[in-house]
Write a protein that holds these residues in place. Structure first.
Motif, short mmCIF file in Angstrom:
data_model
loop_
_atom_site.label_atom_id
_atom_site.label_comp_id
_atom_site.label_asym_id
_atom_site.label_seq_id
_atom_site.Cartn_x
_atom_site.Cartn_y
_atom_site.Cartn_z
N GLN A 1 -7.12 8.91 -16.10
CA GLN A 1 -7.83 7.87 -15.00
C GLN A 1 -9.42 7.83 -15.27
OE1 GLN A 1 -5.28 9.44 -11.72
NE2 GLN A 1 -6.39 7.48 -11.00
N GLU B 1 -4.25 -10.89 -7.51
CA GLU B 1 -5.19 -9.82 -7.80
C GLU B 1 -6.48 -10.36 -8.19
OE1 GLU B 1 -4.90 -6.34 -7.76
OE2 GLU B 1 -2.46 -6.45 -7.26
N THR C 1 -9.86 -10.14 -5.60
CA THR C 1 -11.18 -9.58 -6.10
C THR C 1 -12.03 -10.70 -5.80
OG1 THR C 1 -10.15 -8.30 -7.68
CG2 THR C 1 -12.29 -9.15 -8.29
N TYR D 1 -11.78 4.79 -15.68
CA TYR D 1 -12.99 4.72 -14.87
C TYR D 1 -14.37 4.58 -15.51
CZ TYR D 1 -10.54 5.03 -10.44
OH TYR D 1 -9.56 4.65 -9.46
N ASP E 1 3.55 -2.06 -8.43
CA ASP E 1 2.60 -1.17 -8.25
C ASP E 1 1.52 -1.43 -9.33
OD1 ASP E 1 0.75 1.10 -8.25
OD2 ASP E 1 2.17 2.47 -9.26
N THR E 2 0.47 -2.14 -8.70
CA THR E 2 -0.75 -2.37 -9.76
C THR E 2 -1.82 -1.57 -9.56
OG1 THR E 2 -1.48 -4.01 -7.86
CG2 THR E 2 0.09 -4.85 -9.48
N SER E 3 -1.74 -0.31 -8.99
CA SER E 3 -2.65 0.84 -8.98
C SER E 3 -3.32 0.94 -10.27
CB SER E 3 -2.19 1.99 -8.33
OG SER E 3 -1.45 2.63 -9.11
N LEU E 4 -4.68 1.43 -10.29
CA LEU E 4 -5.38 1.73 -11.32
C LEU E 4 -4.61 3.12 -12.15
CD1 LEU E 4 -9.05 1.41 -10.29
CD2 LEU E 4 -7.60 -0.29 -11.53
N LYS E 5 -4.01 3.79 -11.41
CA LYS E 5 -3.20 4.82 -11.81
C LYS E 5 -2.12 4.31 -12.84
CE LYS E 5 -0.65 9.18 -10.73
NZ LYS E 5 -0.46 10.11 -9.35
N SER E 6 -1.42 3.29 -12.21
CA SER E 6 -0.27 2.87 -13.03
C SER E 6 -0.74 2.05 -14.18
CB SER E 6 0.64 1.93 -12.13
OG SER E 6 -0.10 0.79 -11.61
N THR F 1 -14.58 -0.02 -11.14
CA THR F 1 -14.11 -0.16 -9.98
C THR F 1 -12.84 -1.00 -10.46
OG1 THR F 1 -15.32 -2.41 -9.81
CG2 THR F 1 -16.46 -0.48 -8.69
N ARG F 2 -12.00 -1.47 -9.40
CA ARG F 2 -10.79 -2.16 -9.60
C ARG F 2 -11.35 -3.44 -9.90
NH1 ARG F 2 -5.67 -2.09 -8.62
NH2 ARG F 2 -4.63 -3.66 -8.17
#
Length: 183
Positions: A39, A97, A101, A43, A25-30, A48-49
């Protein structure tokens, strides 16, 4: 920037480096959870990611940018381009990642992403221009073209029997870009 905001930014970057370094899990939430921030805070610093990922790998990008004058001073333009692209290929293959990008960076970018991406594109442009001046690259080639062609190589050869494929395809790419170059 206030000291607490600077501290949060550093924590986010450290957490992102840890999270992006391992599959899962590499989400921004994690990443926000790992950094101990909300979060919204993440942000505010990284809208952005892509902007976050480019900042995490900023040192590697800076090293690539700094390498261009040295490579052009010590190698022929085609060999300098080859050496630089090999370093970029290795970075992208080791850090999916970052590769993702970079592939997305050929589209519309936020200002922060553009500020992180442009030095890399400028460095590649200098290598392409040196080859163009020497007549050693396919006419009309741009740095964007080269990145677009390199992108798929970041994803090739993930299984054991395909490990040699990225090197073979990279050689094919270089023969197309710089037809007179023979390593």
């Amino acid at each position: 920037m206030r000291s607490d905001a600077r501290f949060n930014r550093i924590r986010i970057l450290e957490a992102a480096a840890e999270v992006l370094a391992v599959p899962g899990d590499t989400s921004l939430k994690s990443i926000a959870r790992r950094a101990g921030v909300g979060q919204g805070t993440l942000y505010r610093h990284f809208p952005t990611r892509e902007s976050l990922v480019l900042q995490v790998y900023g040192e590697e990008v800076e090293e690539l940018v700094k390498a261009v004058p040295v490579l052009l001073d010590t190698l022929s333009p085609p060999l300098a381009l080859r050496a630089w692209l090999q370093r970029l290929l290795i970075l992208g293959r080791c850090t999916p990642e970052f590769a993702e990008t970079m592939c997305a960076a050929t589209g519309v970018l936020t200002e922060e992403c553009r500020n992180a991406y442009e030095p890399l594109l400028d460095a590649l442009s200098a290598l392409v221009a040196a080859n163009d001046r020497g007549g050693t690259i396919a006419p009309g080639t741009t740095a964007d073209d080269v990145l677009l062609l390199l992108g798929p190589l970041w994803r090739v050869g993930s299984i054991e029997e395909e490990r040699a494929r990225p090197a073979r395809l990279f050689d094919l790419l270089m023969r197309g870009l710089c037809p007179s170059d023979r390593p």
